[in-house]
Design a protein around this motif. Structure first.
Motif, short mmCIF file in Angstrom:
data_model
loop_
_atom_site.label_atom_id
_atom_site.label_comp_id
_atom_site.label_asym_id
_atom_site.label_seq_id
_atom_site.Cartn_x
_atom_site.Cartn_y
_atom_site.Cartn_z
N ALA A 100 0.84 -1.20 0.00
CA ALA A 100 0.00 0.00 0.00
C ALA A 100 0.87 1.25 0.00
N SER A 101 0.32 2.32 -0.55
CA SER A 101 1.08 3.57 -0.67
C SER A 101 1.01 4.39 0.61
N GLU A 102 0.27 3.90 1.61
CA GLU A 102 0.22 4.62 2.87
C GLU A 102 0.11 3.63 4.02
N ASN A 103 0.14 4.15 5.21
CA ASN A 103 0.08 3.33 6.42
C ASN A 103 -1.18 2.44 6.41
N ILE A 104 -0.97 1.12 6.48
CA ILE A 104 -2.12 0.21 6.37
C ILE A 104 -3.07 0.35 7.55
N PHE A 105 -2.65 0.94 8.65
CA PHE A 105 -3.55 1.14 9.78
C PHE A 105 -4.49 2.32 9.56
N ASN A 106 -4.30 3.02 8.42
CA ASN A 106 -5.28 4.03 8.03
C ASN A 106 -6.56 3.40 7.53
N PHE A 107 -6.47 2.12 7.13
CA PHE A 107 -7.61 1.44 6.56
C PHE A 107 -8.40 0.71 7.64
N ASN A 108 -9.73 0.71 7.47
CA ASN A 108 -10.55 -0.07 8.39
C ASN A 108 -10.30 -1.57 8.22
N ALA A 109 -10.04 -1.96 6.98
CA ALA A 109 -9.78 -3.36 6.69
C ALA A 109 -9.08 -3.48 5.36
N MET A 110 -8.36 -4.56 5.19
CA MET A 110 -7.75 -4.92 3.91
C MET A 110 -8.06 -6.37 3.63
N GLY A 111 -8.08 -6.70 2.36
CA GLY A 111 -8.43 -8.08 2.04
C GLY A 111 -7.99 -8.48 0.66
N TRP A 112 -8.22 -9.74 0.40
CA TRP A 112 -7.95 -10.32 -0.91
C TRP A 112 -9.26 -10.87 -1.48
N TYR A 113 -9.51 -10.51 -2.73
CA TYR A 113 -10.64 -11.03 -3.47
C TYR A 113 -10.09 -11.75 -4.70
N ARG A 114 -10.91 -12.60 -5.28
CA ARG A 114 -10.49 -13.25 -6.51
C ARG A 114 -11.67 -13.34 -7.48
N GLN A 115 -11.31 -13.38 -8.74
CA GLN A 115 -12.32 -13.48 -9.79
C GLN A 115 -11.84 -14.44 -10.86
N ALA A 116 -12.57 -15.53 -11.00
CA ALA A 116 -12.28 -16.50 -12.04
C ALA A 116 -13.09 -16.14 -13.28
N PRO A 117 -12.65 -16.60 -14.46
CA PRO A 117 -13.38 -16.29 -15.70
C PRO A 117 -14.85 -16.69 -15.60
N GLY A 118 -15.72 -15.75 -15.93
CA GLY A 118 -17.15 -16.02 -15.90
C GLY A 118 -17.77 -16.03 -14.53
N GLN A 119 -16.97 -15.73 -13.52
CA GLN A 119 -17.47 -15.77 -12.14
C GLN A 119 -17.47 -14.37 -11.54
N GLN A 120 -18.24 -14.19 -10.48
CA GLN A 120 -18.23 -12.93 -9.76
C GLN A 120 -17.02 -12.87 -8.85
N ARG A 121 -16.60 -11.64 -8.58
CA ARG A 121 -15.50 -11.46 -7.64
C ARG A 121 -15.96 -11.89 -6.26
N GLU A 122 -15.11 -12.63 -5.56
CA GLU A 122 -15.49 -13.13 -4.24
C GLU A 122 -14.39 -12.85 -3.21
N LEU A 123 -14.82 -12.68 -1.98
CA LEU A 123 -13.88 -12.48 -0.89
C LEU A 123 -13.13 -13.77 -0.61
N VAL A 124 -11.82 -13.65 -0.48
CA VAL A 124 -10.98 -14.79 -0.10
C VAL A 124 -10.60 -14.69 1.37
N ALA A 125 -10.06 -13.55 1.76
CA ALA A 125 -9.63 -13.35 3.14
C ALA A 125 -9.54 -11.86 3.42
N ALA A 126 -9.75 -11.50 4.67
CA ALA A 126 -9.67 -10.10 5.06
C ALA A 126 -9.11 -9.99 6.47
N ILE A 127 -8.54 -8.83 6.75
CA ILE A 127 -8.03 -8.55 8.09
C ILE A 127 -8.41 -7.12 8.43
N ASN A 128 -8.98 -6.90 9.61
CA ASN A 128 -9.37 -5.54 9.96
C ASN A 128 -8.28 -4.86 10.78
#
Length: 114
Positions: A23-51
């Motif tokens: 990230a370009s700034e202090n990650i504690f500025n964010f309420n949460a960060m996470g990883w999402y993924r999108q497979a072909p023909g599929q909707q983007r889905e949450l994989v993991a998050a950390i608040n």
């Protein structure tokens, strides 16, 4: 805010891969960060998050196989993936949220194939 992912690639089933999101700034500025993924023909889905408090959330499909973590000194969030399956193949996007404002990285391709 800029989020830059790295670490994607081609891996065999059962293998491991680690993704990074700088990230370009202090990650504690964010309420949460996470990883999402999108497979072909599929909707983007949450994989993991950390608040901001360190509480983690995982999709059922990755529990026990993926781990999200962070390094505040490097302003980076990681996704450690193990026991990868072909179904994990997707573009993985980093996400950060400040109240109602959401930011996305450009994504990194993960392909699980023999």
């Amino acid at each position: 805010v800029q989020l830059v992912e790295s670490g994607g690639g081609l891996v065999q089933p059962g293998g491991t891969l680690s993704l990074s999101c700088a990230a370009s700034e202090n990650i504690f500025n964010f309420n949460a960060m996470g990883w999402y993924r999108q497979a072909p023909g599929q909707q983007r889905e949450l994989v993991a998050a950390i608040n901001v408090g360190g509480t983690t959330t995982y999709a059922e499909s990755v529990k026990g196989r993926f781990t999200i973590s962070r390094d505040s000194a490097k302003n980076t969030v990681y996704l450690q993936m193990s026991s990868l399956e072909p179904e994990d193949t997707a573009v993985y996007h980093c996400n950060a949220r400040i109240l109602a404002q959401i930011y996305w990285g450009q994504g990194t391709q993960v392909t699980v194939s023999s």
